[in-house]
Design a protein around this motif. Structure first.
Motif, short mmCIF file in Angstrom:
data_model
loop_
_atom_site.label_atom_id
_atom_site.label_comp_id
_atom_site.label_asym_id
_atom_site.label_seq_id
_atom_site.Cartn_x
_atom_site.Cartn_y
_atom_site.Cartn_z
N THR A 126 4.84 -0.44 113.88
CA THR A 126 5.62 -1.44 114.59
C THR A 126 4.88 -2.78 114.57
N PRO A 127 5.61 -3.89 114.58
CA PRO A 127 4.95 -5.20 114.58
C PRO A 127 3.96 -5.37 115.73
N THR A 134 -4.99 -5.74 115.15
CA THR A 134 -5.70 -6.88 114.58
C THR A 134 -6.47 -7.63 115.67
N MET A 135 -5.85 -7.81 116.83
CA MET A 135 -6.52 -8.48 117.94
C MET A 135 -7.77 -7.71 118.38
N ILE A 136 -7.66 -6.40 118.43
CA ILE A 136 -8.81 -5.58 118.83
C ILE A 136 -9.91 -5.66 117.78
N GLN A 137 -9.52 -5.61 116.51
CA GLN A 137 -10.52 -5.74 115.44
C GLN A 137 -11.20 -7.10 115.49
N ASP A 138 -10.49 -8.11 116.00
CA ASP A 138 -11.07 -9.45 116.13
C ASP A 138 -11.91 -9.60 117.39
N GLY A 139 -11.97 -8.54 118.21
CA GLY A 139 -12.87 -8.54 119.36
C GLY A 139 -12.30 -9.06 120.66
N VAL A 140 -10.96 -9.12 120.79
CA VAL A 140 -10.37 -9.72 121.98
C VAL A 140 -10.74 -8.97 123.27
N ILE A 141 -10.98 -7.67 123.20
CA ILE A 141 -11.40 -6.92 124.39
C ILE A 141 -12.81 -6.36 124.21
N GLY A 142 -13.56 -6.95 123.30
CA GLY A 142 -14.89 -6.42 123.02
C GLY A 142 -14.79 -5.14 122.22
N LYS A 143 -15.70 -4.25 122.44
CA LYS A 143 -15.70 -2.98 121.71
C LYS A 143 -14.75 -1.99 122.38
N LEU A 144 -13.78 -1.51 121.62
CA LEU A 144 -12.85 -0.49 122.13
C LEU A 144 -13.60 0.82 122.35
N TYR A 180 3.52 11.40 119.55
CA TYR A 180 3.44 9.95 119.78
C TYR A 180 2.07 9.53 120.31
N PRO A 181 1.61 10.09 121.44
CA PRO A 181 0.27 9.70 121.88
C PRO A 181 -0.83 10.11 120.91
N ILE A 182 -0.66 11.23 120.23
CA ILE A 182 -1.69 11.67 119.27
C ILE A 182 -1.80 10.67 118.12
N SER A 183 -0.68 10.30 117.51
CA SER A 183 -0.73 9.38 116.38
C SER A 183 -1.19 8.00 116.83
N PHE A 184 -0.79 7.59 118.02
CA PHE A 184 -1.23 6.29 118.56
C PHE A 184 -2.75 6.25 118.68
N ALA A 185 -3.33 7.31 119.24
CA ALA A 185 -4.78 7.35 119.42
C ALA A 185 -5.50 7.36 118.08
N HIS A 186 -5.02 8.17 117.15
CA HIS A 186 -5.65 8.24 115.82
C HIS A 186 -5.61 6.87 115.13
N PHE A 187 -4.49 6.16 115.28
CA PHE A 187 -4.32 4.86 114.64
C PHE A 187 -5.35 3.85 115.15
N TYR A 188 -5.50 3.79 116.46
CA TYR A 188 -6.42 2.80 117.03
C TYR A 188 -7.88 3.23 116.93
N ALA A 189 -8.15 4.52 117.04
CA ALA A 189 -9.54 4.98 116.90
C ALA A 189 -10.04 4.75 115.48
N ASP A 190 -9.16 4.99 114.52
CA ASP A 190 -9.49 4.73 113.11
C ASP A 190 -10.81 5.41 112.73
N SER A 191 -10.91 6.69 113.08
CA SER A 191 -12.15 7.43 112.86
C SER A 191 -11.83 8.91 112.74
N LYS A 192 -12.71 9.64 112.13
CA LYS A 192 -12.56 11.10 112.08
C LYS A 192 -12.76 11.69 113.48
N ILE A 193 -12.10 12.82 113.72
CA ILE A 193 -12.26 13.51 115.00
C ILE A 193 -13.60 14.24 115.00
#
Length: 320
Positions: A126-127, A134-144, A180-193
């Protein structure tokens, strides 16, 4: 421009059709149902140039480039294979298949035949979620460091107790909305479990799960607390929080919405994006992958689908 065919014309197919129509890379070329009259009416409503009363007949049409599968969960595995066998690229509605073994088998088959395959987890495309990431990667909230997401509704208010979603293989809350919550978390974590813990939520009158509580720890140190539940309805059916070390982002209806709120330094900033369809993003992305000769998405690839279904499988194994 790729010719899209929609296979299966239930309720979700209407929203998929709108997504195709909103994409400047897609043409709604064909729709297929086991009911020819239904296919004809659907085609007239959404402007499809071709309609079929047989899935097999549609797959013999050489003009079809990409098939979007919108049928009940238990049919996905065989229908994905059928589409791939006929040389069609495939997007399949979530959950793509029942278990990890089927995911691996189908991706191997698709790659062997030089075809693109992707699970339809629209949340990642989704847009709003693209912009927020992108905002998180740019550091808007510091380290997620923490992700919280929930999706809850009272299924018995909307669904007949005899519906397939409550009975049989691939029934249950986690297959339906837990992804939905599972895929959302995986997308933002962007890391292996690294590890995860899951507890199934049950209902005394049904053999399928009615939800899950999951704790997922990722290798990069991010932690996710996730909930799905069919027992009760909450505002927006749930929200998500992305928490960093100097602020957090709140996303109501995170799986399809276009509004979020940045909480930082005692201020709340509204984030809003334009969106004509919550399905357009995944459709356009899939076509771009095909145009670039890819057999899987760099965002929602085989490993991502495996990581999603691994959590779902543990819930199913916990049903007593």
């Amino acid at each position: 421009m790729k010719n899209i065919a929609i296979l299966g014309l239930g309720n979700i197919a209407k929203r998929v059709a709108n997504g195709v129509l909103c994409s400047d890379k897609a043409c709604l070329y064909a729709v297929a149902s086991r009911d020819l009259q239904k296919a004809q009416q659907f085609a007239q409503q959404y402007g499809s140039t071709t309609f079929y009363g047989s899935y097999q007949e549609m797959l013999l049409d050489d003009n079809v480039d990409l098939v979007y599968i919108c049928t009940p969960n238990t049919l996905h595995y065989e229908q994905i294979r059928m589409c791939l066998t006929h040389g069609k690229h495939v997007i399949c509605e979530k959950p793509m298949v029942q278990n990890e073994a089927q995911v691996k088998e189908l991706f191997a088959y698709a790659k062997k035949h030089h075809l693109f395959l992707m699970e339809a987890e629209k949340t990642m495309f989704t847009p709003l979620n693209r912009q927020v990431k992108t905002m998180i990667q740019d550091g808007v909230i510091g380290k997620l460091h923490t992700i919280k997401a929930q999706y809850c509704c009272d299924v018995l208010d909307d669904v007949d107790p005899n519906h397939w979603i409550l009975n049989g293989d691939m029934s249950g809350c986690t297959y339906d909305i837990g992804v939905y919550p599972i895929s959302f978390a995986h997308f933002y974590a962007d890391s292996k479990i690294q590890m995860f813990q899951v507890e199934a939520i049950q209902h005394q009158d049904f053999n399928c799960d009615f939800g899950m509580d999951a704790n997922i720890f990722y290798e990069n140190g991010i932690y996710a607390s996730l909930t799905s539940n069919w027992h009760h309805q909450i505002t927006d059916k749930g929200k998500a929080l992305l928490i960093g070390d100097c602020g957090f982002i709140e996303i109501p209806a995170y799986w399809k919405g276009n509004i979020a709120y940045l909480h930082k330094d005692g201020q709340v900033t509204r984030i809003e994006v334009l969106m004509d369809s919550d399905f357009e993003g995944e459709i356009t992305h899939a076509i771009e992958c095909i145009e670039n000769g890819l057999y899987e998405s760099p965002i929602l690839n085989e490993q991502m689908s495996i990581d999603i279904i691994r959590v779902v499988e543990v819930v199913q194994n916990n049903i007593k």
